[in-house]
Each structure stands twice: as C-alpha cells, then as structure tokens.
Design a protein around this motif. Structure first.
Motif, PDB file in Angstrom:
ATOM      1  N   PRO A  75      43.770 -41.904  10.759  1.00  0.00           N
ATOM      2  CA  PRO A  75      42.702 -42.104  11.745  1.00  0.00           C
ATOM      3  C   PRO A  75      41.339 -42.372  11.133  1.00  0.00           C
ATOM      4  N   SER A 144      47.207 -36.607  10.213  1.00  0.00           N
ATOM      5  CA  SER A 144      46.445 -37.218   9.126  1.00  0.00           C
ATOM      6  C   SER A 144      46.700 -36.431   7.854  1.00  0.00           C
ATOM      7  N   TRP A 179      40.229 -39.523  16.061  1.00  0.00           N
ATOM      8  CA  TRP A 179      41.421 -39.380  16.903  1.00  0.00           C
ATOM      9  C   TRP A 179      41.148 -39.849  18.327  1.00  0.00           C
ATOM     10  N   VAL A 198      49.335 -34.813  18.750  1.00  0.00           N
ATOM     11  CA  VAL A 198      48.283 -35.251  17.829  1.00  0.00           C
ATOM     12  C   VAL A 198      47.828 -34.037  17.030  1.00  0.00           C
ATOM     13  N   ILE A 232      47.487 -31.448  21.640  1.00  0.00           N
ATOM     14  CA  ILE A 232      46.547 -31.598  20.529  1.00  0.00           C
ATOM     15  C   ILE A 232      46.573 -30.305  19.726  1.00  0.00           C
TER      16      ILE A 232
END
Length: 466
Positions: A75, A144, A179, A198, A232
């Motif tokens: 990201p 990430s 993000w 995520v 998330i």
C-alpha cells in the motif's frame, strides 16, 4: 445401580468452543483456507517463476482447495503519496543481488530466493490478481510487509528510503491513509467483496514500527470507521499468549501467527545463525553443517548496505542458509526432535487456544495466518515431512475445535515453496477444514449493526484509481 456424579465446580463443565469466535461478513466463506503468497506474487514473477501467470496460479490454488490468498499489497508503494508513483508502475525486481560466484544472494532461503531481472507494474498486477481471484472464486487478505522486507527486493533503494523517511510516530497514520486509498481503488474496480481482511501491517511486533499501542490502535479504529463493512486489523508474529489482555483495542479480527520453534530454536542457537556481527562466525557447529567447499564469509561478500536496513534477515542467516547442507540440517533436527515433541505439540495447542479464547471474548473472527514450526532453509524438509505435517494437522484440528475461522495449512504451503508439490495432502487438509461446521454464529454479521453504517464511495473522498 444408579450412577451419581459429584459436582466438582464450574471448571469441570464442558463448553462448546467449536462455533466461530466471531461471525465474519456474510459474503465471505464460512471458513478460510489460506495460502500465503506474501510479496512473492510480484517478486517471483520472472519468466518461468511460480507467479509468472497469476491466473494459472490462482487456478491451481483453487484446485488444491484454497479459497483465500494472503499478500503484501504494497500500500505504501502504490497509494502512500510518497512520490513513488513512477516506481509503482515500473518496479525493477533485483532480489538481494548477484553474488561473487555468479549466483544470487538468498538462493538457499525461503522468501528471499529471488533471482530478479525483470520489471513489473505493481498497480496493474494487483488488479490482475483480483481479476484472477474473482474468476476462481477466491478472496484476498491484504497486508503490508513494507516495514519488514518488501522493498529489499527492488533494485533501487527509493521505496525503502521513502518509507524510512516517515517519522516513527507517523508510520501507522501513513499506512492507514494508504490503505484507505487502496481500498477505494479496489472498490472502484468492482472487487470490494473480494477483500477478506485488511491488515494495517504484517507482524507489527517484528517490523520497523512502534508498538501498536503507540498510535496503531487509533489508526485501526479510524480505518474501521471509514470501512465498517470490512474486517480491519493488524497481525502479530508472536502475540502475548500468556497475557492477551495486554493487547491494545482496535482489532477487527484476531489474525495472529502460531509458531513453535522448539527443536528448530535449539539448532538456531547452537549454530548462532540469527545474530549479526558475531566474531569468528561461522562457529564450529555451523561449519559442520555447511556443504563441502562452501566459501568463507569474506569470499561470499555482502549485500548493498541499504538492503540490510530494509530487512529483518541478518547477514549470518543469509550466508548460513545459502550454504547449509539441507540433509545435514534435517538429520540434526530429526535426531534431536524426541525431547521436544510433546512441548511443541502443546505449545501449538495452547497458543491456538489462547488466541481463540481472546477472539471469542472480543466477538471477532480468529485467523491463523502463519504457522507452524518456523523459518527453515529452502530445501530443508523437516516441516514438509512427516513431523512437520503431523504438527500442522494437530494445529489445524485444534483451531477448528476452538472456532478459528481461517488458517494456513503451513506457511510453506504456497507456490514458491517445495511443499506446493504435496498436492494430495493439501487437498485433504483443505477439504477437512471446509467440511467443519462453523456453528450458528456464521450466519450473523452486520445484522445487529446500526443501519446508519455506510461506506463512502470513492468519489466522496480522494479518488485513487489503478
């Protein structure tokens, strides 16, 4: 004779833990069978590489029974607003660099065995992956690895320099902003429902980041408010299993990793392979495990200096793994495994139980995104062999018994690892996971949420298209 039972306290009363710890969104599978593609989906895309053809690789994963891939979506490179737009569209993959003997550094490692020598448009490739996942009925966990190792594989240090220039106390904010933009772009491309989860960052406890309590928790809350329909979260490499109550708030899912190094840790300590700067390295124990005619450390040379700062892997690990004799490595582990067997089994079970219990307390889905033994040389087979598979099967069984929603078969069950060839075992284990009942909670999510929860369309915020 009538049987009588004594009451021995509430601790003797069995409770059902098989229902999910927390219900996932209705549009997602009732169980996730996860294959870990990390950053390799763009760093191993060379001609003939395991990810050269994303559609074919997704098709193979689906055939083996996987319904989820977990990746580094980069990201910060793609949507960090760090002046890397041109690099994201034309990233030269080098790997760790060429070694003096004509090979390349990292060739004996897992994840770092990147020959490089090509360029990739990472923006376009991410969309290609979502398109391929849609064709084969798969969903994607977005994470990430950028503050852990992803930039090290680029030829240019620009990516690493840009993210390293972000002050430590601002890194979670920059990640959350990136993000938000990436999610908007994926949504605009029609793939929002392909997002399984995520993660603000992979293994925040083993990355160049502050503790999650120092700014990360607030950013998790903010990102969840912007996208209340998505899960998330952030992941831990080693969550505090004995003190889970010390974790900060903000997790939308308990995506934690379960490794039991046991006998592997004993070997690593004996050969001092995870340190850096040790005098008289390699020590006699490591030297005895090296392949014949291995070069000296000086003869093998070093990576460019910036690459050591861009990764958590040390110079001693790279030398040792590149030149270890895999048979000698495996033989030592098998010979010494006996005293560690029950400890490793119980450690896996207890850690899974702790994670699931905490997730149930928080009413959030639990996921084991990595596991089960640890980091071994590329061609070592201890984890792929009968011992490793037995430990993995035990961990999966416990995870299902504890209501864990998603799990890997093994961190090494992916196209860039030798375990990918164990097709029958992967199909059997994935079928076992998918056949497990998820319990009544699996049919409920967002039904109890307030109707006012809405998601802003990309046009209502800053628009970032692919």
């Amino acid at each position: 004779m009538t049987e009588t039972r004594r009451y021995l306290g509430s601790g003797t009363t069995e409770s059902d833990t098989s229902s999910l710890t927390g219900a996932p969104p209705l549009h997602l599978p009732q169980r996730l069978t996860i294959t870990l593609w990390d950053f390799s989906w763009y760093t191993r895309a060379e001609d003939g590489g395991p990810y050269a053809d994303l559609d074919a690789t997704c098709a193979k994963a689906a055939q083996l029974g996987y319904n989820t891939v977990r990746i580094c979506a980069a990201p910060l490179l793609l949507f960090g607003d760090l002046g890397l737009e041109d690099l994201a569209a034309d990233l030269e993959i080098e790997g760790l660099g060429k070694s003096p003997d004509g090979g390349f550094y990292g060739r004996g490692t897992r994840w770092y065995d990147v020959p490089g020598g090509y360029r990739v448009n990472v923006r376009e490739r991410l969309l290609e992956l979502f398109d391929a996942a849609a064709r084969h009925g798969m969903v994607i966990i977005l994470a990430s690895w950028e503050y852990q190792q992803s930039p090290v594989f680029a030829r240019s240090p620009r990516w690493f320099d840009a993210i390293d220039a972000v002050p430590l106390n601002g890194r979670y904010r920059v990640l959350a902003d990136a993000w938000d933009r990436l999610i908007a772009a994926v949504t605009a491309a029609g793939h929002r429902e392909r997002i399984a989860m995520v993660e603000l960052h992979n293994e925040v406890d083993f990355s160049i980041l502050p503790a999650l309590a120092d700014g990360g928790s607030e950013e998790l809350h903010r990102l969840r408010e912007l996208h209340p329909d998505l899960l998330i979260t952030a992941s831990y490499g080693k969550p505090p299993h004995l003190a889970m109550h010390t974790l900060p708030d903000g997790f939308g899912a308990a995506q934690f990793h379960v490794y039991s190094y046991g006998v592997l840790d004993a070997l690593q300590k004996m050969i001092d392979i995870r340190s850096e700067g040790t005098s008289n390295f390699p020590n006699p124990s490591l030297s005895a495990l090296l392949r014949p005619h291995a070069p000296s450390v000086a003869e093998y040379g070093r990576l460019d200096d910036w690459k050591y700062r861009a990764t958590v892997v040390t110079d001693q690990m790279l030398y040792g793994y590149d030149w270890i004799d895999p048979d000698a490595w495996d033989t030592w582990l098998y010979n010494e495994y006996g005293p560690y067997r029950e400890v490793m089994r119980r450690e896996i079970d207890s850690r899974v139980i702790a994670i699931a219990a905490w997730a149930r307390w928080k009413s959030i889905p639990a996921v084991v995104g990595e596991g089960w033994i640890g980091y071994t040389p590329l061609n070592g087979t201890f984890e792929e062999g009968p011992v490793g598979r037995n430990l993995a099967e035990g961990g999966i069984k416990t995870a299902l018994e504890q209501g864990v929603w998603g799990m890997v078969l093994c961190s090494n069950a992916a196209p860039h690892h030798p375990l990918w060839s164990a097709e029958e075992w992967q199909q059997r284990m994935n079928n076992y996971i998918l056949a497990a009942p998820a319990g009544p909670e699996s049919s409920r999510y967002l039904q109890s949420q307030q109707p006012s929860m809405t998601v802003l369309a990309p046009s209502e915020r800053t628009s970032h298209a692919f």
